[in-house]
Write a protein that holds these residues in place. Structure first.
Motif, mmCIF file in Angstrom:
data_model
loop_
_atom_site.group_PDB
_atom_site.id
_atom_site.type_symbol
_atom_site.label_atom_id
_atom_site.label_comp_id
_atom_site.label_asym_id
_atom_site.label_seq_id
_atom_site.Cartn_x
_atom_site.Cartn_y
_atom_site.Cartn_z
ATOM 1 N N GLY A 13 95.437 77.623 70.655
ATOM 2 C CA GLY A 13 94.922 78.208 71.882
ATOM 3 C C GLY A 13 93.563 77.641 72.238
ATOM 4 O O GLY A 13 93.089 76.657 71.639
ATOM 5 N N ILE A 14 92.907 78.263 73.205
ATOM 6 C CA ILE A 14 91.574 77.824 73.633
ATOM 7 C C ILE A 14 90.547 78.328 72.631
ATOM 8 O O ILE A 14 90.353 79.527 72.471
ATOM 9 N N ALA A 15 89.885 77.390 71.947
ATOM 10 C CA ALA A 15 88.940 77.754 70.892
ATOM 11 C C ALA A 15 87.513 77.894 71.401
ATOM 12 O O ALA A 15 86.692 78.555 70.762
ATOM 13 N N ALA A 16 87.202 77.282 72.534
ATOM 14 C CA ALA A 16 85.842 77.377 73.065
ATOM 15 C C ALA A 16 85.851 77.153 74.569
ATOM 16 O O ALA A 16 86.664 76.377 75.092
ATOM 17 N N VAL A 17 84.954 77.850 75.246
ATOM 18 C CA VAL A 17 84.749 77.693 76.684
ATOM 19 C C VAL A 17 83.304 77.270 76.877
ATOM 20 O O VAL A 17 82.381 77.987 76.500
ATOM 21 N N HIS A 18 83.101 76.088 77.453
ATOM 22 C CA HIS A 18 81.755 75.574 77.687
ATOM 23 C C HIS A 18 81.504 75.524 79.192
ATOM 24 O O HIS A 18 82.137 74.733 79.904
ATOM 25 N N ALA A 19 80.608 76.369 79.672
ATOM 26 C CA ALA A 19 80.349 76.486 81.106
ATOM 27 C C ALA A 19 79.026 75.817 81.476
ATOM 28 O O ALA A 19 77.973 76.183 80.950
ATOM 29 N N HIS A 20 79.098 74.850 82.377
ATOM 30 C CA HIS A 20 77.921 74.083 82.800
ATOM 31 C C HIS A 20 77.575 74.443 84.244
ATOM 32 O O HIS A 20 78.400 74.288 85.141
ATOM 33 N N ALA A 21 76.336 74.901 84.445
ATOM 34 C CA ALA A 21 75.900 75.238 85.803
ATOM 35 C C ALA A 21 74.528 74.665 86.134
ATOM 36 O O ALA A 21 74.099 74.725 87.287
ATOM 37 N N ASN A 22 73.838 74.100 85.161
ATOM 38 C CA ASN A 22 72.522 73.511 85.401
ATOM 39 C C ASN A 22 72.681 72.292 86.306
ATOM 40 O O ASN A 22 73.278 71.292 85.904
ATOM 41 N N PRO A 23 72.166 72.345 87.546
ATOM 42 C CA PRO A 23 72.377 71.221 88.478
ATOM 43 C C PRO A 23 71.805 69.908 87.980
ATOM 44 O O PRO A 23 72.326 68.840 88.318
ATOM 45 N N ASP A 24 70.751 69.955 87.177
ATOM 46 C CA ASP A 24 70.194 68.708 86.628
ATOM 47 C C ASP A 24 71.212 67.993 85.755
ATOM 48 O O ASP A 24 71.245 66.761 85.687
ATOM 49 N N LYS A 25 72.048 68.783 85.056
ATOM 50 C CA LYS A 25 73.039 68.197 84.166
ATOM 51 C C LYS A 25 74.356 67.885 84.869
ATOM 52 O O LYS A 25 75.289 67.394 84.246
ATOM 53 N N LEU A 26 74.424 68.176 86.163
ATOM 54 C CA LEU A 26 75.627 67.875 86.931
ATOM 55 C C LEU A 26 75.414 66.684 87.859
ATOM 56 O O LEU A 26 76.310 66.325 88.625
ATOM 57 N N ALA A 27 74.242 66.057 87.771
ATOM 58 C CA ALA A 27 73.928 64.936 88.664
ATOM 59 C C ALA A 27 74.875 63.758 88.442
ATOM 60 O O ALA A 27 75.391 63.168 89.400
ATOM 61 N N TYR A 28 75.116 63.404 87.198
ATOM 62 C CA TYR A 28 75.998 62.271 86.909
ATOM 63 C C TYR A 28 77.430 62.603 87.342
ATOM 64 O O TYR A 28 78.116 61.775 87.952
ATOM 65 N N ALA A 29 77.884 63.828 87.042
ATOM 66 C CA ALA A 29 79.227 64.246 87.450
ATOM 67 C C ALA A 29 79.366 64.217 88.967
ATOM 68 O O ALA A 29 80.428 63.860 89.500
ATOM 69 N N ASN A 30 78.302 64.559 89.686
ATOM 70 C CA ASN A 30 78.353 64.526 91.143
ATOM 71 C C ASN A 30 78.478 63.097 91.666
ATOM 72 O O ASN A 30 79.189 62.843 92.642
ATOM 73 N N ARG A 31 77.817 62.159 91.002
ATOM 74 C CA ARG A 31 77.961 60.768 91.405
ATOM 75 C C ARG A 31 79.389 60.285 91.141
ATOM 76 O O ARG A 31 79.961 59.548 91.941
ATOM 77 N N GLN A 32 79.965 60.740 90.027
ATOM 78 C CA GLN A 32 81.363 60.407 89.754
ATOM 79 C C GLN A 32 82.290 61.023 90.797
ATOM 80 O O GLN A 32 83.266 60.408 91.216
ATOM 81 N N TRP A 33 81.970 62.238 91.209
ATOM 82 C CA TRP A 33 82.848 62.989 92.118
ATOM 83 C C TRP A 33 83.006 62.282 93.461
ATOM 84 O O TRP A 33 84.047 62.415 94.121
ATOM 85 N N THR A 34 82.001 61.533 93.885
ATOM 86 C CA THR A 34 82.065 60.856 95.189
ATOM 87 C C THR A 34 83.165 59.796 95.213
ATOM 88 O O THR A 34 83.647 59.433 96.289
ATOM 89 N N THR A 35 83.565 59.291 94.044
ATOM 90 C CA THR A 35 84.634 58.289 93.990
ATOM 91 C C THR A 35 85.863 58.809 93.240
ATOM 92 O O THR A 35 86.829 58.080 93.050
ATOM 93 N N HIS A 36 85.802 60.068 92.822
ATOM 94 C CA HIS A 36 86.889 60.667 92.047
ATOM 95 C C HIS A 36 88.006 61.120 92.977
ATOM 96 O O HIS A 36 87.765 61.536 94.109
ATOM 97 N N GLU A 37 89.242 61.016 92.521
ATOM 98 C CA GLU A 37 90.384 61.530 93.274
ATOM 99 C C GLU A 37 90.888 62.784 92.583
ATOM 100 O O GLU A 37 91.710 62.712 91.657
ATOM 101 N N PRO A 38 90.415 63.953 92.999
ATOM 102 C CA PRO A 38 90.684 65.190 92.261
ATOM 103 C C PRO A 38 92.081 65.759 92.445
ATOM 104 O O PRO A 38 92.479 66.666 91.717
#
Length: 313
Positions: free
Chosen positions: A280-305
């Protein structure tokens, strides 16, 4: 060698250097900075004195990361709330190589978090050995230590990381199914639906930095995790963030794990990574700090979700 060919040579190693730096630092932005500083030093170096460019670059990068790890540890002592590594969506060179279980496991949020237990030198030795297959004598040369000392450091690192639970491999279809099932259970208003998906010793960690209040410490136990998630994700006709923007949920693979990616106005505002095991699901890691989402946001601009998840909230 011309400036262009020297740059091309460095660029041929950039992906590998980025992958090493990310595993060592647990931060995509810090890894980019370390690789860029390595490039600047490469430009300024006496190239005639460099016998093996890859070894030279790896040594420079490793020393930069060792210095950053020391200062990062001091910064994390004053970090507001709980600290999690920076999430990276599938497709980034930082997540490679991914040919073996050890290589894939070394970029999971769970393993990157566990590696915080290691000393800086233990982390370097473990990463270079487990994820990149460097021989002990090669690592010893990079760190200016003896081969015997390198082997001893590697044994200590493995002991500190012992007990890590093996995760299951997922493709995009499986990730979407898992995330959709988790989200449906979360908004169902019933804790038993969530408990069914979790392992008995499941945990949840939230990292909002100084921007969003989260748990002061990890919650452990299926019932406690399910209760918290049920209260945090309440059903409503339209879920909105603190700025009134409608939230849209997507399924994705982040650090090799199924993840719920939440966007607002086409920007990533939250990522919830699910560490899934055979039990089953052993851990849930929730990220909300916008500073730590900067790289993911750059990826998202070219990501096909793909299509958003059903609007269940």
């Amino acid at each position: 060698m011309s400036l262009t060919s020297e740059t091309d040579l460095f660029e041929s190693f950039r992906g590998r250097l980025s992958a090493i730096a990310y595993r060592l630092l647990g931060s995509a932005s810090d890894a980019e900075d370390a690789v860029q500083e390595t490039y600047l030093r490469w430009q300024a170096a006496d190239r005639d004195a460099v016998e093996t460019p890859e070894a030279w670059l790896t040594k420079v990068l490793t020393n930069l990361c060792l210095n950053q790890l020391t200062s990062a540890r001091a910064r994390r002592e004053t970090y507001v709330g709980q600290w999690l590594p920076e999430p990276v969506l599938a497709g980034s060179p930082m997540l490679g190589p991914a040919d073996t279980v050890e290589q894939r496991e070394s970029v999971s949020i769970a393993m990157l978090t566990l590696m915080e237990r290691l000393t800086a030198k233990e982390r370097v030795v473990y990463v270079l050995r487990a994820a990149f297959g460097y021989a002990h004598h090669e690592i010893a040369e990079l760190l200016d230590i003896s081969e015997a000392n390198c082997q001893q450091i590697h044994r200590r690192a493995k002991q500190h990381l012992a007990g890590a639970r093996a995760r299951i491999e997922v493709d995009e279809a499986a990730a979407r199914r898992i995330v959709e099932e988790f989200l449906a259970a979360a908004v169902s208003g019933r804790t038993d639906e969530l408990v069914r998906l979790l392992t008995d010793d499941a945990s949840i960690i939230g990292d909002g930095g100084a921007f969003y209040p989260t748990l002061n410490r990890p919650l452990v136990g299926a019932e406690r995790v399910a209760t918290f998630v049920r209260l945090a994700v309440k059903p409503s006709d339209t879920k909105r963030d603190t700025f009134g923007r409608a939230l849209t949920p997507f399924a994705a693979i982040v650090n090799g794990r199924p993840a719920l990616v939440v966007t607002a106005a086409d920007r990533v505002v939250g990522i919830v990574v699910l560490e899934v095991t055979a039990d089953g699901i052993a851990a849930v890691h929730a990220h909300a700090n916008p500073d730590k989402l900067a790289y993911a946001n750059r990826q998202w601009t070219t990501h096909e979700p793909g299509d958003p998840l059903p609007t269940l909230w």
